[in-house]
Design a protein around this motif. Structure first.
Motif, short mmCIF file in Angstrom:
data_model
loop_
_atom_site.label_atom_id
_atom_site.label_comp_id
_atom_site.label_asym_id
_atom_site.label_seq_id
_atom_site.Cartn_x
_atom_site.Cartn_y
_atom_site.Cartn_z
N ARG A 203 -7.42 -6.89 -10.51
CA ARG A 203 -6.45 -7.51 -11.88
C ARG A 203 -5.51 -7.02 -11.77
O ARG A 203 -4.73 -7.23 -11.86
N LEU A 204 -5.22 -5.48 -11.79
CA LEU A 204 -3.78 -4.76 -11.82
C LEU A 204 -2.57 -5.38 -10.68
O LEU A 204 -2.02 -5.59 -11.17
N ASN A 205 -3.50 -4.95 -9.73
CA ASN A 205 -2.71 -5.45 -8.11
C ASN A 205 -2.56 -6.28 -8.09
O ASN A 205 -0.97 -6.60 -8.06
N LYS A 206 -2.54 -7.19 -8.58
CA LYS A 206 -2.55 -9.11 -8.72
C LYS A 206 -1.10 -9.47 -9.92
O LYS A 206 -0.58 -9.59 -10.03
N GLU A 207 -1.43 -8.38 -11.03
CA GLU A 207 -0.10 -8.57 -11.71
C GLU A 207 0.93 -7.75 -11.52
O GLU A 207 2.08 -8.75 -11.98
N PHE A 208 1.04 -6.96 -10.76
CA PHE A 208 1.80 -6.25 -10.08
C PHE A 208 2.72 -6.78 -9.38
O PHE A 208 4.18 -6.67 -9.21
#
Length: 465
Positions: A203-208
């Protein structure tokens, strides 16, 4: 009209005064007072301010029948006097309005600006076309504009408003839902912490990755002041420069200096200029730093540095008095707080000005501040922010790393307090509008989530929600 047409929501897209012109009369009372119009008594029950808009809960009572109704006003304050707002601010405002729609209310939405055609038409078109696009999968913006103008002439008044509508619709259709409620944040953080999927699917990697994809391409022509031969040597990092229309201007600079400093104004959760973010001064720019503090009435400084020696570029850690250019700096108190945070009270004086007090909070960290340090700093500035409207100056080595992290985290804390949710992704995007170099490090982005979880947990918010 509001009573007659059974209106429960008002969208206001003008300020009361813009420049020297009165754009709209204040038709609601101030808090604690009431206003009477004919048979109707109007009261302001609650008011919440955010960066780009204010929400007000207003009650209306009919003296004849004794009936009462509640109306919510959504007042968008970020539409510039000449021009158009940033589409991101407009879409986030619209998203708040539609998510807040009261179930069971059949009355229409009232939208108004000053003349009721330009900004009003732009907002109505955004609202209607977004719904139409989601329902049918197609849009005809020009056709809808003509349709509006059959009902009211000159809806969407300028070509800039028409262009802004296109950008806003693009933003609205592509915007992901990244908002997290207070009562679900712990669960979301645990799922992030234990996510062992491939990096590209986390999730966080996709947001970043989305953050980098949504950054505007900056034109080098936007950095004329920073790249001029006079000012280039005043920048620590030649890759972190303030844009001409976003930079902080010095006003009372001395002989041989200029109005330039590598600093930008960025929003807090409630104000457009909540923070000033700047680089650690160079030996030659210390006087510019204190000129900025004085010119912009900043009474709180957050200094995030890698080692203690760097603090001497801002003030003296050993002596209690020093002179920097035309400024006298006197240390009136030093205090160890906790977690390697120190508090220094400074009296700033200049010959032609009365002395003013500045409080500096200093945190030393190797790379990125620990979550517990971010929480403590946010608590310390929160107390001071409630006492004054002054912008808080945030300083790091290059004015980007850790500055963006601190501002985003403090804004997320405010969002949780005011609205019971936070959207870290969008809060970071709003900061990157001012300085695209914020959050170039994924670990900073992850740390923002981690620190917010710790803040909610330490405040026992989850248990009390």
């Amino acid at each position: 009209m509001i009573w007659q047409e059974n209106i429960h929501q008002i969208v206001m897209v003008t300020n009361l005064v813009e420049g020297i012109k009165t754009k709209c009369e204040q038709y609601w009372p101030c808090g604690g007072k009431q206003m009477v119009h004919g048979n109707l008594i109007i009261r302001l029950n609650a008011e919440k301010e955010r960066t780009a808009y204010v929400t007000r809960e207003i009650s209306i009572e009919d003296k004849k029948s004794g009936k009462k109704r509640n109306v919510t006003q959504y007042h968008f304050t970020a539409w510039p006097d000449h021009g158009t707002p940033d589409p991101l601010y407009l879409v986030l405002f619209h998203r708040h309005v539609i998510s807040d729609s009261k179930a069971g209310h059949s009355g229409p939405l009232l939208v108004h600006c000053s003349a009721g055609i330009g900004r009003t038409g732009t907002y109505i078109a955004l609202d209607a076309l977004l719904e139409e696009g989601r329902t049918t999968g197609f849009l005809d913006i020009f056709k809808f504009l003509k349709k509006m103008r059959y009902s009211r002439m000159n809806m969407i008044q300028t070509s800039n408003q028409y262009v802004c509508l296109h950008y806003a619709l693009l933003e609205a259709f592509t915007m992901k839902d990244t908002k997290i409620r207070k009562d679900e944040f712990s669960e979301v953080w645990q799922s992030i912490r234990t996510d062992h999927k491939a990096l590209n699917h986390q999730r966080l990697n996709k947001e970043f990755k989305m953050l980098n994809a949504t950054k505007d391409d900056q034109n080098h022509n936007q950095y004329n002041a920073a790249m001029s031969t006079t000012n280039l040597a005043k920048n620590r990092n030649k890759d972190v420069l303030p844009m001409d229309d976003k930079r902080v201007y010095l006003v009372s600079y001395g002989k041989g200096r200029s109005d330039y400093i590598n600093a930008v104004q960025v929003p807090s959760y409630t104000k457009f200029v909540g923070y000033i973010t700047t680089q650690l001064p160079l030996p030659d720019t210390k006087v510019d730093f204190w000129t900025m503090i004085r010119d912009h009435s900043s009474s709180t400084i957050v200094l995030i540095i890698n080692n203690a020696n760097e603090a001497d570029l801002v003030y003296s850690q050993s002596g209690n008095e020093l002179t920097i250019g035309q400024f006298g700096i006197k240390i009136s108190a030093r205090e160890e707080v906790e977690n390697n945070i120190t508090k220094t009270t400074i009296v700033l004086s200049r010959k032609d000005d009365k002395p003013r007090q500045v409080v500096l909070f200093q945190a030393i960290c190797n790379s990125i501040p620990d979550p517990i340090v971010l929480c403590k700093l946010a608590d310390l500035i929160s107390t001071r922010a409630t006492m004054s409207n002054d912008p808080i100056t945030v300083v790091s080595s290059d004015g980007a790393k850790n500055c963006g992290l601190f501002c985003a985290f403090a804004n997320a804390v405010s969002s949780m307090q005011i609205d019971n949710h936070a959207d870290i992704f969008q809060l970071v995007r709003l900061l990157q509008l001012r300085r695209p170099e914020f959050f170039t490090d994924f670990e900073e982005y992850k740390r923002c989530y981690e620190a917010l979880h710790l803040h909610l947990e330490s405040a026992n918010v989850y248990a009390n929600f």
